[in-house]
Design an enzyme around this catalytic site. Structure first.
Site, PDB file in Angstrom:
ATOM      1  N   ARG A 157      27.342  84.276 -53.813  1.00 18.11           N
ATOM      2  CA  ARG A 157      27.743  83.135 -52.998  1.00 18.11           C
ATOM      3  C   ARG A 157      29.245  83.003 -52.861  1.00 18.11           C
ATOM      4  O   ARG A 157      29.715  82.209 -52.053  1.00 18.11           O
ATOM      5  CB  ARG A 157      27.217  81.855 -53.632  1.00 18.11           C
ATOM      6  CG  ARG A 157      25.742  81.791 -53.506  1.00 18.11           C
ATOM      7  CD  ARG A 157      25.174  80.792 -54.448  1.00 18.11           C
ATOM      8  NE  ARG A 157      23.777  80.658 -54.149  1.00 18.11           N
ATOM      9  CZ  ARG A 157      23.247  79.657 -53.472  1.00 18.11           C
ATOM     10  NH1 ARG A 157      24.000  78.673 -53.057  1.00 18.11           N
ATOM     11  NH2 ARG A 157      21.977  79.619 -53.214  1.00 18.11           N
ATOM     12  N   GLU A 168      30.536  86.167 -32.555  1.00 20.54           N
ATOM     13  CA  GLU A 168      29.983  86.567 -33.848  1.00 20.54           C
ATOM     14  C   GLU A 168      30.622  87.884 -34.308  1.00 20.54           C
ATOM     15  O   GLU A 168      30.925  88.050 -35.498  1.00 20.54           O
ATOM     16  CB  GLU A 168      28.449  86.700 -33.725  1.00 20.54           C
ATOM     17  CG  GLU A 168      27.732  87.221 -34.943  1.00 20.54           C
ATOM     18  CD  GLU A 168      27.925  86.395 -36.204  1.00 20.54           C
ATOM     19  OE1 GLU A 168      28.469  85.270 -36.151  1.00 20.54           O
ATOM     20  OE2 GLU A 168      27.550  86.901 -37.277  1.00 20.54           O
TER      21      GLU A 168
END
Ligand code: HGA
Length: 610
Positions: free
Chosen positions: A27, A483
């Protein structure tokens, strides 16, 4: 983003805590720490900046042991990346806390706590939690009561775990705005910010709800809602199959996840897409009634998920005949907005815990949206639990911080939403058949596209010494250009901007020179001729272009333009297919630059703070 693990057992819990932290490493974080109550009832702590491995090495050199403990990977929001700011934080030698989130009123609390005689040894907002709990413990022996009183003083967001030297048989946890899940063992219990951390020790979980405070001992769990009433929360058996250690033979999780896309898109379509379309019930039991009434869609998301929402807007308005707005969650939640009649609020998030998106959903309910739908990858997450409808992308655990397979499965789900809403809004039969056919062909087209990996790896060499780049697309390829630019900046740290290519002449043409590579996404769609004119505008100003194009688009490589041909695909699925080469390009540029691909600097997965 960051991670919490806690355990209370008969055995030494340090290795469980460390394993949990390792499983949450993907993470993103900048420091890590662990604290236990040792056999003498004393708090012991080890913290390190850098990787969990550095903490593990420090613990190997100076072991600590205890059967009650807490651990944390920190992604700094308040206070620099230093050992003193790493969690767990202590108040005197009595109370230890770990915390995800932000205590927004920490400055005024600090002043009050200083006036009470507490000494601060870090710059964090978190340390106020430790001192506030200890202050409350001056007027009660119960750690639970102390935490219940303390959290009433906090503004902001927290998932926090508190242990107390004088209450060694329990830990108290509190959730408001940052997820926490209790793991149930046999004569031992656990807490974590994500069930992934606890899969080696249990598969039985209780998800805490907003405002919950819980007391967890080895043998008991008592949960209290925000009014202090004891409540029962359901126990879930986790079906997640995940081994965070498994890169499947790939060098990085990101590369593995890029290559998983044909499979996970196939999984996402399976049992949902038939030869004639989709049954609205794939969005939930209430979907047939709710979707039939929808006249407007408001999409809310952040980052990569925002780009999938932007793509969906083109599809929903073109094919499903419903109007659609798309907005970044952190903007939506802080402005007055207009709710159209019969509006569906659609949130998109890989983790289902994205703080701004979750807050936007809650606001949307207050504002009176007709219904809410989430497109999400994590079952049981807050967005799934709090939405009327949910579509689960079946991407599997995504470990790389830079999202890849979550994005393409979101797009797959959104195209199925287009089919479902189109059924109720007069979608043309030939559009329906075209989308269904294109979706059926999608996994195979993604496989064909991945066969270009070798070419793209070579192409990446041309970017490694560049500092800036420009991505261009038109129509539903504009969000794909965005993106692509996001991926490149996230993992290679090259500055990348995306423009709708019709905008070139309104400013960005001024940037064009031979040091600014221009990446163009050019499927064979109705905007191709317009795009070709934009390409000529760049060529006329000496720009160097890299064009990902359909064979039939007839671009030719020459001195100023490299053309990479993609398989021919129906234009409706082109945004999904054209994403893959841009992901691969970013990956291989990052490899050449030697960056930390899976955990890029300063970034975190699952952004659970505002
Ligand atoms: N605000 C706290 C915690 C941030 C976070 O969630 N990190 O993991 C801090 O800056 O330490």
């Amino acid at each position: 983003m960051c991670g919490i693990v806690g355990a209370i057992a008969e055995r030494n819990v340090v290795s469980i805590l460390l394993e949990g932290l390792k499983r949450l490493e993907y993470r993103g974080y900048d420091s890590a720490g662990v604290a236990v109550l040792d056999a003498q009832g004393q708090l012991q702590r080890v913290r390190r900046t850098g990787k969990v491995q550095e903490l593990a090495d420090a613990l190997a050199d100076n072991p600590i042991k205890g059967s009650t403990g807490i651990a944390h990977t920190r992604w700094a929001t308040h206070g620099g990346v230093t050992e003193a700011n790493a969690h767990p934080h202590f108040s005197t030698a009595r109370v230890a806390v770990v915390h995800n989130g932000i205590i927004e009123n920490y400055q005024s609390l600090r002043e009050q706590l200083r006036a009470e005689g507490f000494h601060f040894s870090s710059d964090t907002d978190t340390e106020t939690i430790a001192h506030q709990v200890e202050l409350e413990l001056k007027s009660t022996d119960s750690l639970l009561t102390a935490v219940q009183r303390a959290v009433k003083k906090f503004h902001g967001a927290y998932g926090t775990v508190v242990i107390d030297q004088q209450n060694p048989d329990s830990m108290v946890v509190a959730r408001s705005g940052s997820p926490l899940v209790i793991g149930l063992g046999i004569d031992e219990n656990f807490i974590a910010s994500d069930q992934l951390a606890l899969l080696p020790v249990t598969r039985r979980f209780i998800f805490l709800e907003e405002g919950d405070v819980a007391r967890i001992s080895r043998t008991e769990v008592h949960i209290f809602d925000q009014d202090g009433n004891e409540v029962l929360r359901p126990v879930h058996d986790s079906e997640i199959e995940h081994d965070a250690g498994d890169k499947g033979g790939y060098r990085h999780y990101m590369l593995k996840e890029i290559h998983e896309q044909p499979t996970v898109v196939r999984n996402t379509l399976q049992d949902r897409l038939t030869q004639s379309g989709v049954d609205p019930r794939i969005f939930g039991a209430l979907a047939p009634d709710l979707l039939a009434k929808v006249k407007h869609v408001q999409i809310i998301a952040c980052g990569t998920s925002y780009h999938s929402g932007m793509t969906a807007r083109y599809w929903l308005e073109q094919y499903a005949n419903v109007s659609c707005n798309v907005e970044i969650a952190s903007e939506f939640r802080y402005r007055k907005s207009f709710v159209h009649p019969n509006s569906l609020l659609v949130t998109i998030s890989q983790s289902g815990e994205t703080a701004d998106t979750l807050a936007a959903l809650r606001l949307g309910k207050e504002l009176g949206y007709m219904a809410s739908l989430t497109i999400c990858n994590v079952p049981g997450s807050s967005l799934v639990r709090e939405s009327d409808l949910a579509f689960m992308t079946l991407a599997g655990a995504e470990i790389g911080v830079a999202s890849t397979k979550a994005f393409t499965t979101q797009l797959t789900g959104l195209l199925m939403l287009t089919l479902a809403l189109g059924q109720f809004n007069g979608m043309a039969d030939n559009d329906q058949q075209k989308i269904v056919g294109a979706l059926h062909s999608l996994p195979a087209k993604l496989e064909e596209t991945l066969a270009l990996t070798g070419n793209i790896e070579k192409l990446a060499e041309e970017f490694a010494d560049k500092h800036h780049s420009l991505f261009l697309g038109r129509g539903d390829q504009y969000p794909i250009a965005m993106e692509g630019a996001l991926k490149l900046k996230e993992i290679s740290y090259i500055h990348a901007e995306a423009y709708a290519s019709g905008e070139l002449k309104h400013g960005p043409l001024a940037l064009i020179d031979d040091e600014m590579p221009v990446i163009v996404v050019a499927p064979n769609n109705e905007l191709l001729e317009k795009l070709k004119s934009n390409v000529e505008e760049v060529r006329a100003r000496g720009g160097i272009m890299y064009v990902f194009a359909d064979k039939d688009a007839r671009f030719e490589s020459d001195a100023t333009m490299r053309v990479i041909n993609l398989p021919h695909v129906d234009s409706v699925i082109a945004p999904i297919v054209y994403t893959l080469p841009l992901q691969l390009l970013s990956y291989y540029v990052a490899i050449i630059k030697g960056t930390d691909v899976d955990q890029p600097r300063n970034l975190a997965k699952s952004v659970t703070v505002e």
